[in-house]
Design an enzyme around this catalytic site. Structure first.
Site, mmCIF file in Angstrom:
data_model
loop_
_atom_site.group_PDB
_atom_site.id
_atom_site.type_symbol
_atom_site.label_atom_id
_atom_site.label_comp_id
_atom_site.label_asym_id
_atom_site.label_seq_id
_atom_site.Cartn_x
_atom_site.Cartn_y
_atom_site.Cartn_z
ATOM 1 N N LYS A 285 1.262 -1.409 -0.241
ATOM 2 C CA LYS A 285 0.406 0.221 0.100
ATOM 3 C C LYS A 285 1.179 1.274 0.056
ATOM 4 O O LYS A 285 1.824 1.244 1.166
ATOM 5 C CB LYS A 285 -0.993 0.050 1.225
ATOM 6 C CG LYS A 285 -2.063 0.992 1.061
ATOM 7 C CD LYS A 285 -2.735 0.339 2.468
ATOM 8 C CE LYS A 285 -4.469 1.584 2.391
ATOM 9 N NZ LYS A 285 -4.881 1.503 3.037
ATOM 10 N N GLU A 374 -19.704 -5.395 9.647
ATOM 11 C CA GLU A 374 -20.505 -4.609 10.639
ATOM 12 C C GLU A 374 -22.153 -5.626 11.321
ATOM 13 O O GLU A 374 -22.438 -5.138 11.775
ATOM 14 C CB GLU A 374 -21.561 -3.547 9.522
ATOM 15 C CG GLU A 374 -20.492 -2.449 8.359
ATOM 16 C CD GLU A 374 -19.215 -2.524 7.887
ATOM 17 O OE1 GLU A 374 -18.706 -1.886 8.194
ATOM 18 O OE2 GLU A 374 -19.994 -3.533 7.320
ATOM 19 N N ARG A 402 -25.763 -1.209 6.658
ATOM 20 C CA ARG A 402 -25.335 -2.549 6.188
ATOM 21 C C ARG A 402 -25.568 -4.234 7.175
ATOM 22 O O ARG A 402 -25.658 -5.323 6.612
ATOM 23 C CB ARG A 402 -23.738 -3.340 5.975
ATOM 24 C CG ARG A 402 -23.495 -2.010 4.729
ATOM 25 C CD ARG A 402 -21.519 -2.180 4.780
ATOM 26 N NE ARG A 402 -21.412 -3.732 3.964
ATOM 27 C CZ ARG A 402 -20.370 -3.843 3.559
ATOM 28 N NH1 ARG A 402 -19.923 -2.828 3.642
ATOM 29 N NH2 ARG A 402 -19.945 -4.742 3.054
#
Length: 639
Positions: A285, A374, A402
């Site tokens: 990243k 979630e 969600r």
């Protein structure tokens, strides 16, 4: 070929490795220059440059379908699919979206803002392809922690049950979501990255070949080819990928995500296989920008910054800003949790965004990060509440969507004391429609046992945190992105608020302004503007959307006769709808003007631009009220 000349990804076909490397360098430079100027997501896109170029060289993008998970890692995709010239408008009003958008480009095959959707969507496309008798490749690129999402695992489970359905899943493994990944799956992936058998064979193959009698240096030109081929075979049979193999996938990996030749060879081979295939690509990243590589969390996304130093550009304002709501939330929760070990803070891979990274540092034993999950976070909180804990689930408004069933089934039906803290509620700006926190008032208000509240400022937020932690059932607090209004904070002895009680902030005779949360202070400004037109307004801070303070609101509506509701959320089913329902139930028939977000998607723009476009600035609200009720200075004075 220069990057500026690439308008279609098929132009990558036939380019040499050195040509692709030159384009990769240009992509990173353009990416960095743009984000440095406008702000945006930085680290994710930098890590997939080679992956994107290699994959697209092996596909025909006039036919083949690519689905990206979490669109902010797809900036290189945007740069080679006809958006180079407009890339400087990234995340700006009427400019290039920060996520994938089917309306923006024929190459954005599926919109993506939330995580863990790519495999399901790509599998759906693959099944549709087969049913329609067509023949094209479908690829899902999942990463940035998305594999920890339950939906991705459900899709893998389904795909593995379809051995004749060709699907390529590219796992972009950079060991990160926004923060470092957590859980058993990332730990397993890390084991795969460091697979000793793979490293032993590839690192020692050349020496073994050179020791073969009568061969020596004679086959040197063939050694690299043999190494590459054997490496691919080794990756397919690498037993570290046994879990995916048992789930029905042909597993290949891990592959160096910044080695173009290795990537191209691997993708070409993967396309020849039948059934679901997973290519595990190991990336870094922030690759290519030293500051982003060194701080992968801090450089996930950045406001505008100095490219040479990596530091944020200094503010042009000399006036210090009030603390953000997220900071006040975290600081207050830490103080309370230090004295109450029952308090546990829960996040779903958003510790930095919610401010809970500070909580984690201060009270690690009272902190839980479940990853991008979630639904699990909410039922986990319910389980804790069953055993006497006081769980606080801090989740962005858009992501809480969600876990809707878990809120109903696991929390509210059982009437459990779970405190939901909805960060980024309302208009969020440049992230656009996938991230706007517009719907939480409407989707929570309809659930029995749920209490909804929103603070007018950061001091009242402190009171509401105490309220949430002392309430005996489910309760939610919404608060906006960004800084507070500068209200003095409370250091100790913070009192809870009486559930369902509003407060009158200003009295007037001509119109009643009922404001909720972030729109209270703008409504006070509206009252000042109305006063300049001779219209006096009563301003009420509702505090609670459920239960409403009908004992206060109904008599005031009857007395004043004109009502305006103001909210930073969708009008359909929102706070204004709650007021209308309450007045109707009491047979109070007075004109009501509801001000909020109409039935439309709010596209990416600055928050100020969005407020103006929606008619939510104080001046616009004032004009709306004057016109709606045909107020004039003369009639107002006579009243």
């Amino acid at each position: 070929m220069r990057l500026s000349e690439v308008t279609h990804p098929n132009q990558l076909h036939g380019l040499t490795i050195s040509q692709l490397e030159a384009i990769a360098k240009e992509i990173r430079q353009k990416h960095l220059e743009t984000i440095a100027a406008t702000g945006g997501h930085l680290g994710p896109g930098l890590g997939v440059v080679e992956l994107t170029l290699a994959l697209y060289q092996t596909l025909d993008l006039d036919r083949d379908k690519v689905v990206w998970d979490v669109g902010h890692q797809a900036y290189p995709h945007k740069l080679i699919t006809g958006r180079y010239k407009n890339f400087h408008t990234l995340r700006q009003k009427d400019g290039i979206a920060g996520y994938l958008n089917r309306r923006e480009s024929e190459f954005d095959h599926f919109g993506a803002g939330h995580a863990s959707t790519s495999i399901s969507a790509a599998l759906g496309m693959a099944i549709a392809r087969d049913l329609q008798g067509e023949n094209y490749k479908t690829v899902a690129i999942i990463g940035d922690g998305s594999l920890t999402g339950g939906m991705a695992l459900e899709a893998i489970n389904h795909a593995g049950h379809l051995p004749k359905t060709n699907l390529l899943v590219v796992l972009n493994d950079n060991e990160m979501s926004i923060s470092a990944n957590v859980g058993a799956i990332p730990r397993y992936l890390n084991k795969m990255r460091l697979s000793p058998p793979m490293k032993f064979i590839t690192n020692n193959l050349e020496g073994q070949i050179r020791n073969i009698p009568f061969v020596g240096e004679q086959i040197s030109p063939e050694i690299e080819r043999i190494k590459d081929n054997l490496k691919i075979v080794t990756m397919v049979q690498n037993k570290v990928g046994a879990v995916f193999e048992e789930l029905g996938f042909t597993y290949i990996g891990p592959v160096d995500g910044h080695n173009l030749k290795e990537l191209i060879d691997t993708f070409k081979m993967a396309h020849t296989l039948t059934g679901p295939v997973m290519v595990h690509v190991s990336t870094t990243k922030g690759k290519g920008y030293s500051y982003a590589e060194a701080d992968r969390v801090g450089y996930h996304a950045q406001n505008s910054f100095d490219l040479a130093t990596g530091k944020a550009k200094p503010s042009t304002s000399s006036k210090p800003k009030p603390p953000s709501y997220s900071k006040v939330f975290a600081d207050t929760l830490i103080k309370l949790a230090e004295h109450d070990k029952r308090i546990v803070a829960i996040t779903a891979a958003m510790s930095t965004g919610t401010g809970l990274d500070k909580f984690q540092a201060a009270l690690p034993n009272q902190f839980v990060d479940v990853g991008i999950a979630e639904q699990h976070a909410l039922t986990l909180a319910a389980g804790m509440a069953c055993e006497g804990m006081r769980p606080v689930a801090a989740i962005y408004s858009t992501f809480l969507q969600r876990g809707f069933d878990q809120i109903i089934h696991d929390i509210c039906i059982q009437d459990l004391p779970v405190f939901l803290c909805l960060d980024r509620a309302g208009i969020v700006g440049a992230d656009g429609p996938t991230h706007q926190g517009m719907y939480d008032i409407a989707y929570l208000r309809c659930i029995p046992n749920m209490v909804l509240m929103a603070p007018k400022d950061e001091a009242e937020m402190q009171n509401m945190i105490v309220t949430g932690l002392t309430h005996a059932g489910p309760i939610a607090m919404r608060y906006p992105r960004g800084n507070g209004v500068g209200a003095p904070l409370q250091d100790e002895d913070i009192e809870p608020l009486p559930i369902g009680k509003a407060e009158v902030l200003r009295e007037g005779n001509d119109v009643l302004l009922l404001a909720y949360g972030s729109m209270v202070y703008p409504s006070l400004q509206v009252a000042e503007l109305l006063n300049e037109h001779g219209v006096s307004a009563t301003v009420v801070n509702a505090r609670f959307a459920k239960p409403l303070d009908t004992e206060l609101i109904v008599p005031l509506a009857q007395k004043i006769g004109k009502v305006v509701t103001v909210e930073e959320g969708c009008l359909m089913g929102g706070f204004g709808s709650a007021v209308l329902e309450a007045l109707s139930d009491e047979s109070v028939m007075v004109p009501v003007c509801r001000i909020g977000v109409p039935d439309m998607l709010v596209e990416h723009a600055s928050p100020e631009q969005s407020f103006n476009a929606l008619g939510l600035s104080s001046g616009q609200i004032c004009d709306r009220i004057l016109n709606q009720f045909a107020f004039s200075k003369q009639t107002a004075v006579s009243n």
